[in-house]
Motif scaffolding. Sequence first.
Motif, short mmCIF file in Angstrom:
data_model
loop_
_atom_site.label_atom_id
_atom_site.label_comp_id
_atom_site.label_asym_id
_atom_site.label_seq_id
_atom_site.Cartn_x
_atom_site.Cartn_y
_atom_site.Cartn_z
N LEU A 9 0.83 -1.20 0.00
CA LEU A 9 0.00 0.00 0.00
C LEU A 9 0.87 1.26 0.00
O LEU A 9 0.60 2.21 -0.74
CB LEU A 9 -0.94 -0.02 1.20
CG LEU A 9 -2.11 0.93 1.21
CD1 LEU A 9 -2.92 0.84 -0.07
CD2 LEU A 9 -3.00 0.67 2.41
N GLU A 10 1.92 1.26 0.79
CA GLU A 10 2.86 2.39 0.80
C GLU A 10 3.48 2.60 -0.58
O GLU A 10 3.61 3.73 -1.05
CB GLU A 10 3.97 2.16 1.83
CG GLU A 10 3.52 2.28 3.26
CD GLU A 10 4.62 1.90 4.24
OE1 GLU A 10 5.73 1.54 3.81
OE2 GLU A 10 4.35 1.97 5.45
N TYR A 11 3.85 1.51 -1.22
CA TYR A 11 4.44 1.58 -2.54
C TYR A 11 3.45 2.17 -3.54
O TYR A 11 3.80 3.05 -4.33
CB TYR A 11 4.90 0.19 -2.99
CG TYR A 11 5.43 0.16 -4.39
CD1 TYR A 11 6.72 0.61 -4.67
CD2 TYR A 11 4.65 -0.30 -5.45
CE1 TYR A 11 7.22 0.60 -5.96
CE2 TYR A 11 5.13 -0.31 -6.74
CZ TYR A 11 6.42 0.13 -6.99
OH TYR A 11 6.90 0.12 -8.27
N ARG A 12 2.22 1.70 -3.51
CA ARG A 12 1.20 2.19 -4.44
C ARG A 12 0.89 3.66 -4.19
O ARG A 12 0.68 4.43 -5.13
CB ARG A 12 -0.06 1.34 -4.32
CG ARG A 12 0.16 -0.07 -4.86
CD ARG A 12 -0.97 -1.00 -4.61
NE ARG A 12 -2.15 -0.60 -5.38
CZ ARG A 12 -3.30 -1.23 -5.31
NH1 ARG A 12 -3.45 -2.27 -4.52
NH2 ARG A 12 -4.33 -0.82 -6.03
N ILE A 13 0.88 4.08 -2.92
CA ILE A 13 0.65 5.49 -2.60
C ILE A 13 1.79 6.34 -3.17
O ILE A 13 1.55 7.39 -3.77
CB ILE A 13 0.51 5.69 -1.07
CG1 ILE A 13 -0.84 5.13 -0.60
CG2 ILE A 13 0.66 7.16 -0.68
CD1 ILE A 13 -0.98 5.02 0.91
N ASP A 14 3.02 5.89 -2.98
CA ASP A 14 4.17 6.64 -3.48
C ASP A 14 4.12 6.75 -5.01
O ASP A 14 4.37 7.83 -5.56
CB ASP A 14 5.46 5.95 -3.04
CG ASP A 14 6.68 6.76 -3.41
OD1 ASP A 14 6.74 7.96 -3.05
OD2 ASP A 14 7.58 6.21 -4.08
N GLN A 15 3.81 5.66 -5.68
CA GLN A 15 3.73 5.69 -7.14
C GLN A 15 2.62 6.62 -7.62
O GLN A 15 2.81 7.39 -8.56
CB GLN A 15 3.49 4.27 -7.69
CG GLN A 15 4.66 3.36 -7.50
CD GLN A 15 5.90 3.86 -8.20
OE1 GLN A 15 5.86 4.27 -9.35
NE2 GLN A 15 7.02 3.86 -7.50
N LEU A 16 1.47 6.58 -6.97
CA LEU A 16 0.35 7.43 -7.36
C LEU A 16 0.65 8.90 -7.07
O LEU A 16 0.28 9.78 -7.84
CB LEU A 16 -0.93 6.98 -6.65
CG LEU A 16 -2.23 7.52 -7.20
CD1 LEU A 16 -2.37 7.23 -8.69
CD2 LEU A 16 -3.41 6.91 -6.45
N ARG A 17 1.38 9.16 -6.00
CA ARG A 17 1.78 10.53 -5.68
C ARG A 17 2.70 11.09 -6.77
O ARG A 17 2.53 12.22 -7.22
CB ARG A 17 2.47 10.56 -4.32
CG ARG A 17 2.82 11.95 -3.84
CD ARG A 17 3.43 11.93 -2.46
NE ARG A 17 2.41 11.60 -1.48
CZ ARG A 17 2.58 10.75 -0.47
NH1 ARG A 17 3.72 10.13 -0.30
NH2 ARG A 17 1.60 10.52 0.38
N ARG A 18 3.62 10.26 -7.23
CA ARG A 18 4.52 10.69 -8.31
C ARG A 18 3.74 10.92 -9.61
O ARG A 18 4.00 11.88 -10.34
CB ARG A 18 5.60 9.64 -8.55
CG ARG A 18 6.59 9.54 -7.41
CD ARG A 18 7.51 8.36 -7.62
NE ARG A 18 8.22 8.06 -6.41
CZ ARG A 18 9.54 7.94 -6.34
NH1 ARG A 18 10.26 8.08 -7.42
NH2 ARG A 18 10.11 7.67 -5.19
#
Length: 60
Positions: A9-18
Amino acid sequence: MIFIELDELEYRIDQLRRELIQIVKTTGLNSRETIYCSRKLDQLITIYQKSSYNKIAICC
């Protein structure tokens, strides 16, 4: 309901933020794409916060 690990979930949040940052740069703050991506990001962050809270509550 779909269960995913907090790390994922953290990874997906970071990718979506970028992705959101790039969308804003190309389409502006008020574009449909920006708003859509921002809402998706908000949903993931809410899920993450609830999951983190529940994990802490269970541990203590």
